[in-house]
Design a protein around this motif. Sequence first.
Motif, mmCIF file in Angstrom:
data_model
loop_
_atom_site.group_PDB
_atom_site.id
_atom_site.type_symbol
_atom_site.label_atom_id
_atom_site.label_comp_id
_atom_site.label_asym_id
_atom_site.label_seq_id
_atom_site.Cartn_x
_atom_site.Cartn_y
_atom_site.Cartn_z
ATOM 1 N N GLY A 1 0.830 -1.206 0.000
ATOM 2 C CA GLY A 1 0.000 0.000 0.000
ATOM 3 C C GLY A 1 0.859 1.247 0.000
ATOM 4 N N GLU A 2 0.205 2.394 -0.073
ATOM 5 C CA GLU A 2 0.905 3.677 -0.064
ATOM 6 C C GLU A 2 -0.039 4.766 0.423
ATOM 7 O OE1 GLU A 2 0.250 5.407 -4.528
ATOM 8 O OE2 GLU A 2 1.858 3.956 -4.287
ATOM 9 N N VAL A 3 0.541 5.833 0.963
ATOM 10 C CA VAL A 3 -0.205 7.030 1.331
ATOM 11 C C VAL A 3 0.557 8.238 0.799
ATOM 12 C CG1 VAL A 3 -1.307 6.058 3.383
ATOM 13 C CG2 VAL A 3 0.897 7.185 3.603
ATOM 14 N N SER A 4 -0.183 9.237 0.341
ATOM 15 C CA SER A 4 0.447 10.473 -0.130
ATOM 16 C C SER A 4 0.774 11.351 1.067
ATOM 17 C CB SER A 4 -0.493 11.238 -1.074
ATOM 18 O OG SER A 4 -0.661 10.537 -2.276
ATOM 19 N N THR A 5 1.935 11.989 1.012
ATOM 20 C CA THR A 5 2.336 12.873 2.107
ATOM 21 C C THR A 5 2.453 14.329 1.665
ATOM 22 O OG1 THR A 5 4.665 12.400 1.675
ATOM 23 C CG2 THR A 5 3.567 11.058 3.352
ATOM 24 N N VAL A 6 2.764 14.564 0.390
ATOM 25 C CA VAL A 6 2.887 15.923 -0.140
ATOM 26 C C VAL A 6 2.261 15.946 -1.530
ATOM 27 C CG1 VAL A 6 4.479 17.744 -0.879
ATOM 28 C CG2 VAL A 6 5.022 16.369 1.140
ATOM 29 N N PHE A 7 1.308 16.853 -1.719
ATOM 30 C CA PHE A 7 0.666 17.004 -3.025
ATOM 31 C C PHE A 7 1.613 17.712 -3.986
ATOM 32 C CE2 PHE A 7 -1.712 19.731 -5.962
ATOM 33 C CZ PHE A 7 -2.415 18.767 -6.659
ATOM 34 N N LYS A 8 1.720 17.212 -5.197
ATOM 35 C CA LYS A 8 2.536 17.828 -6.250
ATOM 36 C C LYS A 8 1.605 18.209 -7.407
ATOM 37 C CE LYS A 8 6.614 16.973 -4.412
ATOM 38 N NZ LYS A 8 7.639 17.927 -4.128
ATOM 39 N N TRP A 9 1.732 19.441 -7.894
ATOM 40 C CA TRP A 9 0.926 19.892 -9.026
ATOM 41 C C TRP A 9 1.302 19.133 -10.291
ATOM 42 C CZ3 TRP A 9 -3.367 22.553 -8.501
ATOM 43 C CH2 TRP A 9 -3.547 23.313 -7.360
ATOM 44 N N VAL B 1 5.507 4.344 1.027
ATOM 45 C CA VAL B 1 5.067 3.059 0.494
ATOM 46 C C VAL B 1 5.363 1.964 1.518
ATOM 47 C CG1 VAL B 1 5.341 3.733 -1.921
ATOM 48 C CG2 VAL B 1 7.237 2.656 -0.734
ATOM 49 N N VAL B 2 4.505 0.985 1.552
ATOM 50 C CA VAL B 2 4.697 -0.195 2.395
ATOM 51 C C VAL B 2 4.868 -1.379 1.459
ATOM 52 C CG1 VAL B 2 3.703 -1.701 4.149
ATOM 53 C CG2 VAL B 2 3.297 0.778 4.251
ATOM 54 N N GLU B 3 5.998 -2.079 1.620
ATOM 55 C CA GLU B 3 6.322 -3.228 0.778
ATOM 56 C C GLU B 3 6.563 -4.450 1.659
ATOM 57 O OE1 GLU B 3 8.811 -1.019 -2.736
ATOM 58 O OE2 GLU B 3 9.755 -1.167 -0.763
ATOM 59 N N ALA B 4 6.327 -5.622 1.101
ATOM 60 C CA ALA B 4 6.595 -6.879 1.809
ATOM 61 C C ALA B 4 7.553 -7.711 0.971
ATOM 62 C CB ALA B 4 5.306 -7.653 2.038
ATOM 63 N N PHE B 5 8.449 -8.416 1.651
ATOM 64 C CA PHE B 5 9.323 -9.364 0.965
ATOM 65 C C PHE B 5 9.619 -10.522 1.898
ATOM 66 C CE2 PHE B 5 12.154 -6.309 2.953
ATOM 67 C CZ PHE B 5 13.105 -7.092 3.562
ATOM 68 N N ASP B 6 9.778 -11.701 1.302
ATOM 69 C CA ASP B 6 10.126 -12.904 2.049
ATOM 70 C C ASP B 6 11.638 -13.053 2.038
ATOM 71 O OD1 ASP B 6 7.405 -13.524 2.412
ATOM 72 O OD2 ASP B 6 7.330 -14.540 0.474
ATOM 73 N N VAL C 1 9.576 -16.436 7.054
ATOM 74 C CA VAL C 1 9.800 -15.056 7.501
ATOM 75 C C VAL C 1 9.401 -14.083 6.393
ATOM 76 C CG1 VAL C 1 11.541 -13.337 8.146
ATOM 77 C CG2 VAL C 1 11.650 -15.635 9.107
ATOM 78 N N THR C 2 8.566 -13.108 6.754
ATOM 79 C CA THR C 2 8.209 -12.012 5.856
ATOM 80 C C THR C 2 8.551 -10.705 6.549
ATOM 81 O OG1 THR C 2 6.418 -13.251 4.814
ATOM 82 C CG2 THR C 2 6.320 -10.858 4.614
ATOM 83 N N CYS C 3 9.146 -9.776 5.796
ATOM 84 C CA CYS C 3 9.477 -8.452 6.317
ATOM 85 C C CYS C 3 8.615 -7.400 5.633
ATOM 86 C CB CYS C 3 10.952 -8.126 6.089
ATOM 87 S SG CYS C 3 12.068 -9.185 7.030
ATOM 88 N N TYR C 4 8.202 -6.410 6.412
ATOM 89 C CA TYR C 4 7.422 -5.280 5.916
ATOM 90 C C TYR C 4 8.281 -4.041 6.072
ATOM 91 C CZ TYR C 4 3.674 -8.634 6.114
ATOM 92 O OH TYR C 4 2.916 -9.752 5.912
ATOM 93 N N LEU C 5 8.448 -3.321 4.982
ATOM 94 C CA LEU C 5 9.313 -2.151 4.940
ATOM 95 C C LEU C 5 8.474 -0.946 4.543
ATOM 96 C CD1 LEU C 5 12.356 -1.257 4.959
ATOM 97 C CD2 LEU C 5 12.370 -1.756 2.521
ATOM 98 N N SER C 6 8.539 0.134 5.329
ATOM 99 C CA SER C 6 7.894 1.387 4.922
ATOM 100 C C SER C 6 8.990 2.408 4.699
ATOM 101 C CB SER C 6 6.899 1.873 5.977
ATOM 102 O OG SER C 6 7.559 2.280 7.150
ATOM 103 N N ARG C 7 8.842 3.175 3.605
ATOM 104 C CA ARG C 7 9.868 4.158 3.269
ATOM 105 C C ARG C 7 9.275 5.252 2.408
ATOM 106 N NH1 ARG C 7 12.274 3.206 -1.669
ATOM 107 N NH2 ARG C 7 11.464 1.402 -2.766
ATOM 108 N N ALA C 8 10.004 6.366 2.355
ATOM 109 C CA ALA C 8 9.562 7.516 1.568
ATOM 110 C C ALA C 8 9.904 7.312 0.102
ATOM 111 C CB ALA C 8 10.238 8.785 2.085
ATOM 112 N N ARG C 9 9.016 7.794 -0.754
ATOM 113 C CA ARG C 9 9.289 7.814 -2.194
ATOM 114 C C ARG C 9 8.986 9.234 -2.682
ATOM 115 N NH1 ARG C 9 7.220 2.893 -5.067
ATOM 116 N NH2 ARG C 9 9.087 2.014 -4.168
ATOM 117 N N THR C 10 10.004 9.875 -3.259
ATOM 118 C CA THR C 10 9.898 11.255 -3.717
ATOM 119 C C THR C 10 9.116 11.322 -5.019
ATOM 120 O OG1 THR C 10 12.019 11.730 -2.693
ATOM 121 C CG2 THR C 10 11.230 13.313 -4.319
#
Length: 152
Positions: free
Chosen positions: A22-30, A38-43, A50-59
């Motif tokens: 999933g993802e959420v917007s943090t700054v609106f861009k015209w 963004v939230v990503e999962a990987f095994d 084991v599954t890891c969940y990673l959240s990080r910023a995407r510009t």
Amino acid sequence: MRKVWLAGMLWLPLLASAEQIGEVSTVFKWVGPNDKIVVEAFDDPKVDGVTCYLSRARTGGVKGGLGLAEDRAEASIACRQVGPISFREQLKDGDEVFKERTSLVFKSMQVVRFFDRKRNALVYLVYSDRVIEGSPQNAVTAIPILPWPSRP
């Protein structure tokens, strides 16, 4: 370490690939996509269960839409046992489990794994590195290795 033959000449280690959850917007861009988290999962490719969940910023913006922007170094990680844990091969402390480019050339976000034998736990560390100067910002998560209950 498992390897894959690519283009007839290049050996690359196999790393986990992420699935976007999933993802959420943090700054609106015209113009161009919004800045997001963004939230990503990987095994884990060497540890079943084991599954890891990673959240990080995407510009976003024009540069982000073209893949030219540099993403921020902050990230959060949570790894969980999702089944019986078994090792596909011998684990080495500091093994790279996941890596993704966060700028055009010199910066990446990576996850490495450690095995805490004394506490029987797997420890995962996410951090960002750069060729010239990395970032001390990091996040860590640990999974105690426990028996997985069988279903009746």
